[in-house]
Scaffold this motif. Structure first.
Motif, PDB file in Angstrom:
ATOM      1  N   PRO A  55      -1.583 -12.489   1.097  1.00  0.00           N
ATOM      2  CA  PRO A  55      -2.883 -12.271   0.491  1.00  0.00           C
ATOM      3  C   PRO A  55      -3.284 -10.814   0.611  1.00  0.00           C
ATOM      4  O   PRO A  55      -2.810 -10.099   1.488  1.00  0.00           O
ATOM      5  CB  PRO A  55      -3.816 -13.164   1.319  1.00  0.00           C
ATOM      6  CG  PRO A  55      -3.135 -13.256   2.641  1.00  0.00           C
ATOM      7  CD  PRO A  55      -1.666 -13.236   2.344  1.00  0.00           C
ATOM      8  N   ALA A  56      -4.186 -10.371  -0.264  1.00  0.00           N
ATOM      9  CA  ALA A  56      -4.658  -9.000  -0.213  1.00  0.00           C
ATOM     10  C   ALA A  56      -5.416  -8.783   1.081  1.00  0.00           C
ATOM     11  O   ALA A  56      -6.211  -9.622   1.503  1.00  0.00           O
ATOM     12  CB  ALA A  56      -5.563  -8.700  -1.415  1.00  0.00           C
ATOM     13  N   ALA A  57      -5.168  -7.648   1.723  1.00  0.00           N
ATOM     14  CA  ALA A  57      -5.834  -7.368   2.989  1.00  0.00           C
ATOM     15  C   ALA A  57      -7.272  -6.939   2.756  1.00  0.00           C
ATOM     16  O   ALA A  57      -7.583  -6.232   1.801  1.00  0.00           O
ATOM     17  CB  ALA A  57      -5.084  -6.255   3.726  1.00  0.00           C
ATOM     18  N   PHE A  65      -4.480  -9.026  15.214  1.00  0.00           N
ATOM     19  CA  PHE A  65      -3.092  -9.106  14.752  1.00  0.00           C
ATOM     20  C   PHE A  65      -2.998  -8.825  13.257  1.00  0.00           C
ATOM     21  O   PHE A  65      -2.081  -8.138  12.792  1.00  0.00           O
ATOM     22  CB  PHE A  65      -2.532 -10.489  15.065  1.00  0.00           C
ATOM     23  CG  PHE A  65      -1.171 -10.741  14.495  1.00  0.00           C
ATOM     24  CD1 PHE A  65      -0.044 -10.153  15.043  1.00  0.00           C
ATOM     25  CD2 PHE A  65      -1.011 -11.576  13.390  1.00  0.00           C
ATOM     26  CE1 PHE A  65       1.218 -10.377  14.502  1.00  0.00           C
ATOM     27  CE2 PHE A  65       0.240 -11.811  12.850  1.00  0.00           C
ATOM     28  CZ  PHE A  65       1.362 -11.213  13.411  1.00  0.00           C
ATOM     29  N   GLU A  66      -3.940  -9.335  12.486  1.00  0.00           N
ATOM     30  CA  GLU A  66      -3.878  -9.216  11.026  1.00  0.00           C
ATOM     31  C   GLU A  66      -4.243  -7.822  10.534  1.00  0.00           C
ATOM     32  O   GLU A  66      -3.659  -7.329   9.558  1.00  0.00           O
ATOM     33  CB  GLU A  66      -4.816 -10.249  10.400  1.00  0.00           C
ATOM     34  CG  GLU A  66      -4.364 -11.687  10.600  1.00  0.00           C
ATOM     35  CD  GLU A  66      -5.456 -12.712  10.345  1.00  0.00           C
ATOM     36  OE1 GLU A  66      -5.220 -13.904  10.601  1.00  0.00           O
ATOM     37  OE2 GLU A  66      -6.566 -12.313   9.902  1.00  0.00           O
ATOM     38  N   SER A  67      -5.210  -7.152  11.173  1.00  0.00           N
ATOM     39  CA  SER A  67      -5.774  -5.934  10.590  1.00  0.00           C
ATOM     40  C   SER A  67      -5.296  -4.640  11.240  1.00  0.00           C
ATOM     41  O   SER A  67      -5.500  -3.562  10.669  1.00  0.00           O
ATOM     42  CB  SER A  67      -7.307  -5.988  10.639  1.00  0.00           C
ATOM     43  OG  SER A  67      -7.778  -6.014  11.978  1.00  0.00           O
ATOM     44  N   TYR A  68      -4.678  -4.707  12.419  1.00  0.00           N
ATOM     45  CA  TYR A  68      -4.203  -3.489  13.073  1.00  0.00           C
ATOM     46  C   TYR A  68      -2.705  -3.334  12.895  1.00  0.00           C
ATOM     47  O   TYR A  68      -1.962  -4.321  12.883  1.00  0.00           O
ATOM     48  CB  TYR A  68      -4.553  -3.506  14.561  1.00  0.00           C
ATOM     49  CG  TYR A  68      -5.978  -3.082  14.841  1.00  0.00           C
ATOM     50  CD1 TYR A  68      -6.295  -1.739  15.024  1.00  0.00           C
ATOM     51  CD2 TYR A  68      -7.000  -4.013  14.891  1.00  0.00           C
ATOM     52  CE1 TYR A  68      -7.594  -1.338  15.263  1.00  0.00           C
ATOM     53  CE2 TYR A  68      -8.310  -3.631  15.127  1.00  0.00           C
ATOM     54  CZ  TYR A  68      -8.603  -2.286  15.318  1.00  0.00           C
ATOM     55  OH  TYR A  68      -9.900  -1.893  15.538  1.00  0.00           O
ATOM     56  N   GLY A 116     -11.943 -16.115   8.333  1.00  0.00           N
ATOM     57  CA  GLY A 116     -10.762 -16.976   8.371  1.00  0.00           C
ATOM     58  C   GLY A 116      -9.672 -16.345   9.190  1.00  0.00           C
ATOM     59  O   GLY A 116      -9.824 -15.233   9.696  1.00  0.00           O
ATOM     60  N   ALA A 117      -8.567 -17.052   9.340  1.00  0.00           N
ATOM     61  CA  ALA A 117      -7.436 -16.555  10.118  1.00  0.00           C
ATOM     62  C   ALA A 117      -6.151 -16.963   9.411  1.00  0.00           C
ATOM     63  O   ALA A 117      -5.461 -17.910   9.843  1.00  0.00           O
ATOM     64  CB  ALA A 117      -7.481 -17.094  11.535  1.00  0.00           C
ATOM     65  N   PRO A 118      -5.802 -16.263   8.335  1.00  0.00           N
ATOM     66  CA  PRO A 118      -4.623 -16.660   7.564  1.00  0.00           C
ATOM     67  C   PRO A 118      -3.310 -16.526   8.308  1.00  0.00           C
ATOM     68  O   PRO A 118      -2.297 -17.073   7.863  1.00  0.00           O
ATOM     69  CB  PRO A 118      -4.667 -15.718   6.344  1.00  0.00           C
ATOM     70  CG  PRO A 118      -5.488 -14.557   6.789  1.00  0.00           C
ATOM     71  CD  PRO A 118      -6.499 -15.113   7.730  1.00  0.00           C
ATOM     72  N   SER A 119      -3.294 -15.834   9.441  1.00  0.00           N
ATOM     73  CA  SER A 119      -2.033 -15.710  10.192  1.00  0.00           C
ATOM     74  C   SER A 119      -1.714 -16.952  11.010  1.00  0.00           C
ATOM     75  O   SER A 119      -0.608 -17.071  11.518  1.00  0.00           O
ATOM     76  CB  SER A 119      -2.099 -14.488  11.125  1.00  0.00           C
ATOM     77  OG  SER A 119      -3.147 -14.647  12.078  1.00  0.00           O
ATOM     78  N   ILE A 120      -2.676 -17.866  11.134  1.00  0.00           N
ATOM     79  CA  ILE A 120      -2.482 -19.080  11.933  1.00  0.00           C
ATOM     80  C   ILE A 120      -1.967 -20.203  11.066  1.00  0.00           C
ATOM     81  O   ILE A 120      -2.500 -20.478   9.991  1.00  0.00           O
ATOM     82  CB  ILE A 120      -3.793 -19.497  12.633  1.00  0.00           C
ATOM     83  CG1 ILE A 120      -4.259 -18.402  13.595  1.00  0.00           C
ATOM     84  CG2 ILE A 120      -3.613 -20.820  13.370  1.00  0.00           C
ATOM     85  CD1 ILE A 120      -5.592 -18.697  14.249  1.00  0.00           C
TER      86      ILE A 120
END
Length: 382
Positions: A29-31, A177-180, A372-376
């Motif tokens: 997905p787009a960040a 985790f997702e943004s850094y 949300g937490a799309p990495s989970i």
């Protein structure tokens, strides 16, 4: 992360000189935009509360942008001190990454959404870094280490819990985790491993640390402040471990610095080995993470909330953090040999505006984690 040569992944054929991917992912997905400016938003309750939560938590992240097998993974061809501030390009043995839990040796992500290519590739790099980090591997021994991604905002971005013979559990905030980028994630993990359980497990550390507990130590870079040298004291800190891990020369600080520099050298090896997505900025980001952590701890005696915009005197606090950052940078860099491959990649000197940006970035990204937490892996088909 592995050495040049074959990199094998369970269930996939080896590919010469490159990593293979363990799963066929869904499109990423787009960040979300992470760089919303803090200026003019100090009155926004969501932003202020984020800063308060994170400042109270006292984790290093506040200041830098506010198992499978029983064997030990041994990097090959490494000089005795390489990866701990040493020199030279080092070839590392391939880390075996498996499907299902996405594991490398005894270290595994337990709930990663592997259908998302971006997060799966980032998780693979984290696993390979941890599996190649000799100090962390020595600390773990034959114990498993599970990494659990969690949707959290009020808590620290990560924590490490040592459960003895049952193993070690790392909880990692999904938004972090997702943004850094990988350098900051590796730096934050270096803090959580080193300044807490790894230091606690060092033989005789308790006795060595007795000479640092409850005593005032001058803050590097603020020795000539108006009104006299500024001091830090573990007895007055929110977390005594943090101050004890920021006093130059203290046993806890030396453990933390060593783990961080070893991680920086591993990132540098990836650049030299031309690993996919590896870049010199990763090294700079990790060093920035470490320096901002110890600087903000020392300058505020681990009361980092003092530097947030809504606090009286916050600008001076941020100026102090910047001065301390630049002094730690000079000390750490001077301690490395001129031939050290990471020495040219130390970050630029920090200004108080840079400190403000770090606070604001973390607050904005943490607030975005509420969406949300799309990495989970949530166990559905999406």
């Amino acid at each position: 992360m592995p050495a040049l040569g074959e990199k094998s992944v369970m269930g996939a054929a080896p590919v010469q000189g490159k990593r293979t991917t363990p799963v066929t992912p869904a499109p990423a997905p787009a960040a979300a935009s992470p760089e919303a400016a803090y200026a003019g938003r100090a009155g926004d309750p969501s932003q202020a509360s984020m800063l308060a939560w994170q400042g109270s938590a006292g984790n290093l992240a506040v200041v830098q942008r506010m198992g499978a097998g029983p064997h030990r993974h041994e990097p090959s061809g490494r000089p005795p001190e390489a990866g701990r501030g040493g020199t030279g390009t080092v070839q590392r043995a391939p880390a075996q990454v498996q499907l299902a839990r996405l594991s490398s040796g005894k270290i595994a992500f337990t709930n990663l959404n592997q259908k998302n290519e971006k997060y799966r590739e980032k998780a693979t790099r984290v696993l390979q870094l941890l599996s190649s980090h000799e100090s962390i591997q020595t600390y773990l021994g034959n114990r498993k280490c599970d990494i659990v991604i969690e949707q959290r905002m009020k808590e620290t971005p990560a924590d490490v819990v040592d459960r003895g013979a049952e193993g070690v559990v790392v909880t990692l905030a999904a938004y972090y985790f997702e943004s850094y980028d990988i350098g900051y994630i590796a730096g934050m993990l270096a803090h959580e491993f080193a300044i807490h359980p790894m230091a606690d497990n060092k033989p005789q550390l308790g006795q060595e640390e007795d000479g640092f507990k409850g005593l005032p130590f001058p803050v590097p870079g603020l020795e000539e402040s108006r009104g006299g040298a500024k001091m830090m004291n573990s007895d007055d800190a929110k977390q005594s471990d943090h101050v004890l891990g920021a006093i130059p020369g203290s046993p806890r600080y030396e453990v933390y610095k060593s783990v961080a520099l070893e991680m920086a050298n591993l990132l540098m090896q990836d650049v030299e080995n031309k690993e996919p997505n590896a870049k010199a900025q990763d090294v700079t980001d990790l060093l920035d993470c470490f320096l901002m952590d110890v600087a903000s701890i020392a300058a505020t005696n681990d009361d980092r909330l003092k530097g947030t915009p809504e606090k009286s005197g916050a600008m001076q606090v941020r100026k102090d953090i910047a001065s301390v950052y630049n002094r730690y940078k000079a000390l750490v860099s001077a301690g490395l040999p001129d031939s050290s491959p990471i020495k040219p990649f130390f970050p630029q000197d920090k200004t108080h505006w840079g400190v403000l940006k770090d606070f604001a970035t973390l607050a904005t990204r943490a607030a975005g984690g509420a969406v949300g937490a799309p990495s989970i892996d949530k166990g559905d088909d999406g």
